[in-house]
Enzyme design. Structure first.
Site, mmCIF file in Angstrom:
data_model
loop_
_atom_site.group_PDB
_atom_site.id
_atom_site.type_symbol
_atom_site.label_atom_id
_atom_site.label_comp_id
_atom_site.label_asym_id
_atom_site.label_seq_id
_atom_site.Cartn_x
_atom_site.Cartn_y
_atom_site.Cartn_z
ATOM 1 N N LYS A 1 46.072 35.816 26.242
ATOM 2 C CA LYS A 1 44.646 35.552 26.045
ATOM 3 C C LYS A 1 44.311 34.064 26.142
ATOM 4 O O LYS A 1 43.195 33.696 26.473
ATOM 5 C CB LYS A 1 44.182 36.112 24.689
ATOM 6 N N SER B 1 39.441 26.448 52.976
ATOM 7 C CA SER B 1 39.612 27.351 51.846
ATOM 8 C C SER B 1 38.568 28.464 51.856
ATOM 9 O O SER B 1 38.477 29.226 52.811
ATOM 10 C CB SER B 1 39.564 26.567 50.528
#
Length: 285
Positions: free
Chosen positions: A165, A113
């Site tokens: 949000k 990764s």
């Protein structure tokens, strides 16, 4: 017998600070090798544990770049990945360093990764025969604590502006719109990852299912798909750094003993925690 053991444990507790101080003095003042009298011309930089902050590694890379005595660098990697921004910071710092002096990235354990991303612009990538390479993918996860909170009687109060949000909140199940927004974010990040790997390694973006797609490869298979250049040991990697740097008498830079001692304690603790909490999974990369 138990009293003797108890007394011994108590003695260790009472004298721990003094023993630690003496150990540090021993490390600092122990005789140095003759090689330290010669200016170092090669440097090893370690990238270990989860990548949550890049400052320390970036500092070492910057110092190696500015040091005219250092002719080549070995990036020794043993990391499962980590957060996106610091992984990318290291990646581009290595790319810039390569313009000044050769860099070989060596997978001594896990190069997966974010830590693979950090390594892609090295002149060569070499992996230990038993290492794990790849996991080119992106993950974003969060627990859903809604049922637990309901059970123990905890609720949330939210005031917000903006549809997304609360995207990623652990206090409830994500709405379809929130999930779609987060999926778009991970897709954008994945495409950036694949694009940079393809450019650095000379691979085709359209073939990403073969070398990316979060596949976890043995070093042998990583070489077959083009993620690394060679399967070899660290001694071979160090030899190749010297050859690329055209150094006939390699002198590897040694860290200050006290700094190395403290760093080893920190790295060991991080790797133990990594084993409990990370395994082969990365935080975001």
């Amino acid at each position: 017998m138990f009293k003797k053991i108890s007394d011994f444990i108590k003695w260790i507790g009472d004298h721990f600070k003094g023993m630690l101080f003496l150990l540090i003095l021993l490390i600092v003042f122990m005789p140095t090798s003759e090689s330290k009298l010669k200016p170092a011309n090669l440097q090893e930089i370690k990238l270990s544990g989860p990548i949550m902050d890049a400052d320390k590694v970036l500092k070492e890379i910057n110092e190696a770049q500015k040091d005219d005595d250092i002719k080549g660098v070995l990036l020794n990697v043993n990391s499962p990945g980590g957060a996106v921004p610091p992984s990318i910071e290291i990646c581009y710092a290595i790319k810039e360093l390569r313009e000044h002096k050769p860099v070989i990235a060596y997978a001594s354990g896990i190069m997966a990764s974010g830590s693979y991303y950090a390594s892609i612009y090295a002149n060569r990538i070499i992996a230990n025969p038993g290492s794990i390479v790849g996991s080119i993918g992106v993950i974003m996860e969060s627990p859903n604590l809604e049922r637990l909170m309901d059970k123990i009687g905890i609720g949330t109060q939210v005031v917000k502006e903006g549809t997304y949000k609360e995207a990623g909140t652990p206090t409830r199940k994500w709405t379809p719109k929130e999930r779609e927004e987060l999926e778009r974010l991970t897709k954008d990040t994945y495409e950036l990852f694949v694009s940079d790997v393809a450019e650095a390694r000379g691979l085709e973006v359209k073939n990403d299912k073969a070398y990316a797609d979060a596949h976890i490869f043995s070093s042998k298979r990583a070489k077959e798909v083009g993620l690394i250049d060679e399967v070899a040991t660290k001694s071979s990697a160090k030899k190749q750094v010297a050859e690329l740097a055209k150094v006939k008498k390699p002198v590897w830079k040694e860290k200050d003993k006290f700094e190395a001692f403290i760093e080893s304690l920190g790295t060991e603790s991080i790797l133990k925690l990594q084993g409990y909490f990370y395994g082969l999974k990365s935080v975001l990369f």
